[in-house]
Design a protein around this motif. Structure first.
Motif, short mmCIF file in Angstrom:
data_model
loop_
_atom_site.label_atom_id
_atom_site.label_comp_id
_atom_site.label_asym_id
_atom_site.label_seq_id
_atom_site.Cartn_x
_atom_site.Cartn_y
_atom_site.Cartn_z
N PHE A 73 47.86 -25.10 15.73
CA PHE A 73 47.54 -24.93 14.32
C PHE A 73 48.54 -25.66 13.45
O PHE A 73 49.74 -25.64 13.73
N PRO A 74 48.09 -26.32 12.37
CA PRO A 74 49.03 -27.06 11.52
C PRO A 74 49.97 -26.11 10.79
O PRO A 74 49.63 -24.98 10.49
N GLY A 75 51.16 -26.60 10.49
CA GLY A 75 52.15 -25.80 9.79
C GLY A 75 52.98 -24.91 10.70
O GLY A 75 53.82 -24.16 10.24
N SER A 76 52.74 -24.96 11.98
CA SER A 76 53.52 -24.14 12.90
C SER A 76 54.84 -24.84 13.20
O SER A 76 54.96 -26.05 13.04
N PRO A 77 55.86 -24.11 13.62
CA PRO A 77 57.17 -24.73 13.86
C PRO A 77 57.17 -25.75 14.99
O PRO A 77 57.99 -26.65 15.01
N LEU A 78 56.26 -25.65 15.93
CA LEU A 78 56.24 -26.58 17.05
C LEU A 78 55.27 -27.73 16.85
O LEU A 78 55.19 -28.61 17.69
N ALA A 79 54.51 -27.70 15.76
CA ALA A 79 53.54 -28.77 15.53
C ALA A 79 54.28 -30.06 15.21
O ALA A 79 55.26 -30.05 14.46
N PRO A 80 53.86 -31.18 15.74
CA PRO A 80 54.54 -32.43 15.45
C PRO A 80 54.30 -32.84 14.00
O PRO A 80 53.27 -32.56 13.41
N ALA A 81 55.30 -33.51 13.41
CA ALA A 81 55.18 -33.97 12.03
C ALA A 81 54.14 -35.07 11.96
O ALA A 81 54.04 -35.90 12.87
N PRO A 82 53.34 -35.10 10.90
CA PRO A 82 52.33 -36.15 10.81
C PRO A 82 52.99 -37.51 10.61
O PRO A 82 54.01 -37.64 9.95
N VAL A 83 52.41 -38.52 11.17
CA VAL A 83 52.93 -39.88 11.09
C VAL A 83 52.27 -40.57 9.91
O VAL A 83 51.05 -40.49 9.74
N GLN A 84 53.08 -41.25 9.10
CA GLN A 84 52.54 -41.97 7.95
C GLN A 84 51.73 -43.16 8.44
O GLN A 84 52.06 -43.77 9.45
N PRO A 85 50.65 -43.51 7.71
CA PRO A 85 49.87 -44.66 8.14
C PRO A 85 50.66 -45.95 7.98
O PRO A 85 51.57 -46.05 7.16
#
Length: 117
Positions: A73-85
């Protein structure tokens, strides 16, 4: 060779011997042999027998739910940061040169000339 008895006598002798053998065997059987045996005491599927596999299944389901909550789920502490295009390809403009009184200014700057049609 010894003469054989007639066929009817042989059948009668065989039947007599079989009856004697069956009577002797029947005399060996007692009421203890005819009594029912106790039912087997094997392990059945009771609540106690299902407790171990049930707890293992619950633990596996809890582990899957924890992975979903923490990672997917997004926003979780283990979720990877989104990569900028990626930026569009091209040449970036260089920074303007630092103009100081001692640096001579070039008379002309290079530029791209388009061919005339």
């Amino acid at each position: 060779m010894t003469p054989r008895p007639p066929v009817e006598d042989r059948h009668a002798a065989t039947e007599t011997r079989l009856r004697a053998a069956l009577t002797a065997r029947a005399a060996q059987i007692t009421h203890h042999d005819l009594r029912r045996e106790d039912p087997p005491q094997g392990r059945g599927w009771t609540v106690r027998a299902l407790r171990g596999p049930g707890l293992a299944a619950l633990a596996a389901a809890a582990a899957v739910a924890a992975v979903c909550l923490l990672y997917l789920f997004p926003g979780s502490p283990l979720a990877p940061a989104p990569v900028q295009p990626a930026r569009p390809p091209g040449i970036s403009d260089p920074a303007p040169p630092d103009v100081s009184p001692t640096t001579p200014v070039p008379a002309s700057t290079p530029r791209v000339v388009k061919p005339s049609d």
